[in-house]
Design an enzyme around this catalytic site. Structure first.
Site, mmCIF file in Angstrom:
data_model
loop_
_atom_site.group_PDB
_atom_site.id
_atom_site.type_symbol
_atom_site.label_atom_id
_atom_site.label_comp_id
_atom_site.label_asym_id
_atom_site.label_seq_id
_atom_site.Cartn_x
_atom_site.Cartn_y
_atom_site.Cartn_z
ATOM 1 N N ASP A 51 0.842 -1.198 0.000
ATOM 2 C CA ASP A 51 0.000 0.000 0.000
ATOM 3 C C ASP A 51 0.878 1.250 0.000
ATOM 4 O OD1 ASP A 51 -2.845 1.151 0.521
ATOM 5 O OD2 ASP A 51 -1.541 2.198 1.952
ATOM 6 N N TYR A 56 2.983 10.093 0.149
ATOM 7 C CA TYR A 56 3.972 9.540 1.088
ATOM 8 C C TYR A 56 5.400 9.911 0.663
ATOM 9 C CZ TYR A 56 0.133 6.562 2.802
ATOM 10 O OH TYR A 56 -1.063 6.098 3.304
ATOM 11 N N LYS A 85 -2.518 6.204 -4.435
ATOM 12 C CA LYS A 85 -3.632 7.075 -4.017
ATOM 13 C C LYS A 85 -3.553 8.457 -4.674
ATOM 14 C CE LYS A 85 -3.706 4.809 0.515
ATOM 15 N NZ LYS A 85 -2.355 4.562 1.004
ATOM 16 N N HIS A 118 -7.590 9.378 -2.069
ATOM 17 C CA HIS A 118 -7.009 9.304 -0.731
ATOM 18 C C HIS A 118 -7.942 9.870 0.343
ATOM 19 C CE1 HIS A 118 -2.803 9.214 1.335
ATOM 20 N NE2 HIS A 118 -3.733 9.006 2.221
HETATM 21 N N1 LIG Z 1 -5.600 5.991 3.582
HETATM 22 C C1 LIG Z 1 -5.094 6.642 4.599
HETATM 23 O O1 LIG Z 1 -5.450 7.818 4.871
HETATM 24 C C2 LIG Z 1 -4.059 5.976 5.465
HETATM 25 C C3 LIG Z 1 -3.756 6.530 6.719
HETATM 26 C C4 LIG Z 1 -2.838 5.864 7.537
HETATM 27 C C5 LIG Z 1 -2.234 4.703 7.080
HETATM 28 N N2 LIG Z 1 -2.518 4.199 5.818
HETATM 29 C C6 LIG Z 1 -1.829 2.973 5.309
HETATM 30 O O2 LIG Z 1 -1.914 1.932 6.276
HETATM 31 C C7 LIG Z 1 -0.592 1.523 6.618
HETATM 32 C C8 LIG Z 1 -0.527 0.984 8.044
HETATM 33 O O3 LIG Z 1 -1.008 1.928 9.002
HETATM 34 P P1 LIG Z 1 -0.058 2.732 9.994
HETATM 35 O O4 LIG Z 1 1.124 3.204 9.234
HETATM 36 O O5 LIG Z 1 -0.922 3.750 10.659
HETATM 37 O O6 LIG Z 1 0.503 1.739 11.053
HETATM 38 P P2 LIG Z 1 0.081 0.381 11.844
HETATM 39 O O7 LIG Z 1 -0.069 -0.728 10.854
HETATM 40 O O8 LIG Z 1 -1.044 0.659 12.762
HETATM 41 O O9 LIG Z 1 1.451 0.113 12.644
HETATM 42 C C9 LIG Z 1 1.809 0.845 13.768
HETATM 43 C C10 LIG Z 1 3.125 0.431 14.320
HETATM 44 O O10 LIG Z 1 3.059 -0.927 14.781
HETATM 45 C C11 LIG Z 1 4.368 -1.449 14.833
HETATM 46 N N3 LIG Z 1 4.252 -2.910 14.613
HETATM 47 C C12 LIG Z 1 4.087 -3.580 13.448
HETATM 48 N N4 LIG Z 1 4.005 -4.904 13.663
HETATM 49 C C13 LIG Z 1 4.130 -5.083 14.998
HETATM 50 C C14 LIG Z 1 4.158 -6.204 15.842
HETATM 51 N N5 LIG Z 1 4.026 -7.451 15.349
HETATM 52 N N6 LIG Z 1 4.312 -6.013 17.182
HETATM 53 C C15 LIG Z 1 4.448 -4.776 17.704
HETATM 54 N N7 LIG Z 1 4.442 -3.652 16.944
HETATM 55 C C16 LIG Z 1 4.279 -3.802 15.610
HETATM 56 C C17 LIG Z 1 5.159 -0.754 13.732
HETATM 57 O O11 LIG Z 1 6.426 -0.353 14.253
HETATM 58 P P3 LIG Z 1 7.851 -0.830 13.617
HETATM 59 O O12 LIG Z 1 7.944 -0.284 12.242
HETATM 60 O O13 LIG Z 1 8.840 -0.260 14.565
HETATM 61 O O14 LIG Z 1 7.845 -2.357 13.617
HETATM 62 C C18 LIG Z 1 4.293 0.447 13.344
HETATM 63 O O15 LIG Z 1 4.983 1.661 13.454
HETATM 64 C C19 LIG Z 1 0.259 2.771 6.338
HETATM 65 O O16 LIG Z 1 1.635 2.491 6.281
HETATM 66 C C20 LIG Z 1 -0.354 3.225 5.037
HETATM 67 O O17 LIG Z 1 0.114 2.439 3.956
HETATM 68 C C21 LIG Z 1 -3.436 4.817 5.030
#
Ligand SMILES: NC(=O)c1ccc[n+]([C@@H]2O[C@H](COP(=O)([O-])OP(=O)(O)OC[C@H]3O[C@@H](n4cnc5c(N)ncnc54)[C@H](OP(=O)(O)O)[C@@H]3O)[C@@H](O)[C@H]2O)c1
Length: 302
Positions: A51, A56, A85, A118
Site C-alpha cells: 500500500d 507519502y 492514491k 485518498h
Molecule cells: N488511507 C489513509 O489515509 C491511510 C492513513 C494511515 C495509514 N494508511 C496505510 O496503512 C498503513 C498501516 O497503518 P499505519 O502506518 O498507521 O501503522 P500500523 O499498521 O497501525 O502500525 C503501527 C506500528 O506498529 C508497529 N508494529 C508492526 N508490527 C508489529 C508487531 N508485530 N508487534 C508490535 N508492533 C508492531 C510498527 O512499528 P515498527 O515499524 O517499529 O515495527 C508500526 O509503526 C500505512 O503504512 C499506510 O500504507 C493509510
C-alpha cells in the site's frame, strides 16, 4: 517462507486483492531507505500486497524495492498488488491522470493494481501538498467528487489501473458516488482507519450491503506520528483487553489485532520496518486459516 497466494478476496470488479497488505507510510523523521529495505523484506518473507500513496513521497524507494525483487527472481510484477492514491490537490478531473502518471513514473510501473481517492476533501491544486493561507489554515478547493470519480473511471478504461476505489469516505460520500447518474464502476473498496478503538461497525455493514470491501489501516494503533496523533491517547497494543486475549491464545497483541479484522472479512494493512515483526505478522495468515474458512463470507477465496 511463501504465503498462501490464494488468501485473496474477490472485489466487485472481479479482480482479487490479497487480504493482508504491507503499508509504506513513512513519517518525515524516518529515513526513506528504511522503507525501501522493509519493502524488500516484506516481499522476501511472502507479502504480495503493498500500500503506497503519491503523498507519502516514498514511491521511488518502494518501486526500487519491487524491481530489485523482480530482478532477483523472487517475484514477477503480476505477483505484486500495488495500491496508489490520488492526493487531495489533484481532485479536479483534468488533474487526476497527471497524479497517477507521476506515481507510475516514480514507481517505474506500467499500471497500478488499485488506485484510490485518498481523501474526500479537496485542496488547492499546486506543488504544495498541504497549501496553507497566511494564518496557517489549509486552503480547500471546491470539486464535485463525482467528476473526480469519472476521471478515475477513465484511468481504468485507459488500462493504467486495474481497479479503483476510495479512502476515508463516510456512508454519505459513498452514496454520492453510488447514486451518481451514469456510474460506470463502483468503488471496489473503502480504505479507512479501523481497529478495536474505532471498529467502523456501521460503515462495514453498509459496505458489505453494497459489495464494497472495507480495507483497514492503523490496525495496530498507527505510528503515532506527532503531526496526526494526540500523544496522550491510549496505546492500542498496550490495551489490557487485547493483552488478555493475546495471553489466552498465546499470541502477541499485534496478531490478535490483525486477526480480529481478517475474521470480519476486512482487508488489513499493517506497517512495520522491523524484519522480526514483518515475519511475525505473517503468522496471522497461517494460524487464522481454519477459523477463517468457517467464518468468512463467500467472496473470500481461501
Ligand atoms: N488511507 C489513509 O489515509 C491511510 C492513513 C494511515 C495509514 N494508511 C496505510 O496503512 C498503513 C498501516 O497503518 P499505519 O502506518 O498507521 O501503522 P500500523 O499498521 O497501525 O502500525 C503501527 C506500528 O506498529 C508497529 N508494529 C508492526 N508490527 C508489529 C508487531 N508485530 N508487534 C508490535 N508492533 C508492531 C510498527 O512499528 P515498527 O515499524 O517499529 O515495527 C508500526 O509503526 C500505512 O503504512 C499506510 O500504507 C493509510
Amino acid at each position: 517462507m511463501e504465503l498462501d497466494k490464494d488468501l485473496c478476496i474477490k472485489m466487485n470488479d472481479g479482480n482479487k486483492i490479497p487480504a493482508l497488505g504491507f503499508g509504506t507510510y513513512c513519517p518525515d523523521d524516518v529515513q526513506k531507505s528504511k522503507c525501501e529495505e522493509a519493502t524488500k523484506v516484506a516481499i522476501e518473507v511472502g507479502f504480495r500486497h503493498i500500500d503506497g500513496a503519491f503523498v507519502y513521497g516514498i514511491e521511488e524507494e518502494v518501486g526500487r524495492a519491487v524491481h530489485e525483487k523482480i530482478a532477483d527472481g523472487t517475484v514477477k510484477r503480476e505477483d505484486i498488488f500495488y495500491t496508489g492514491k490520488l492526493w487531495n490537490t489533484f481532485h479536479r478531473p483534468e488533474l487526476v491522470r497527471s497524479c497517477l502518471e507521476q506515481s507510475l513514473k516514480k514507481l517505474k510501473f506500467d499500471y497500478l493494481d488499485l488506485f484510490i481517492i485518498h481523501n474526500p476533501m479537496s485542496l488547492k491544486p499546486g506543488t504544495d501538498p498541504l497549501p496553507k493561507d497566511e494564518n496557517g489554515k489549509l486552503i480547500f478547493d471546491v470539486v464535485d467528487l463525482r467528476q473526480t470519480w469519472e476521471a478515475m473511471e477513465a484511468c481504468k478504461d485507459a488500462g493504467l489501473v486495474k481497479s479503483i476505489g476510495v479512502s476515508n469516505f463516510n456512508i454519505r460520500q459513498l452514496e454520492m458516488i453510488l447514486n451518481k447518474p451514469g456510474l460506470k464502476y463502483k468503488p471496489v473498496l473503502n480504505q479507512v482507519e479501523c481497529h478495536p478503538y474505532l471498529n467502523q461497525g456501521k460503515l462495514l455493514a453498509f459496505c458489505k450491503s453494497k459489495d464494497i470491501l472495507l480495507e483497514a489501516y492503523s490496525v495496530l494503533g498507527s505510528q503515532r506520528d506527532k503531526m496526526w496523533i494526540d500523544q496522550s491517547t491510549p496505546v492500542l497494543l498496550e490495551d489490557p483487553v487485547l493483552g488478555a486475549i493475546a495471553r489466552k491464545y498465546n499470541q502477541s497483541p499485534a496478531l490478535v489485532a490483525l486477526r480480529y479484522q481478517l475474521q470480519r472479512g476486512i482487508v488489513v494493512l499493517f506497517k512495520s520496518f522491523t524484519r522480526k515483526r514483518i515475519e511475525e505478522n505473517l503468522q496471522v495468515k497461517q494460524e487464522g486459516r481454519e477459523k477463517r474458512m468457517r467464518d468468512t463470507p463467500p467472496c473470500v477465496q481461501i
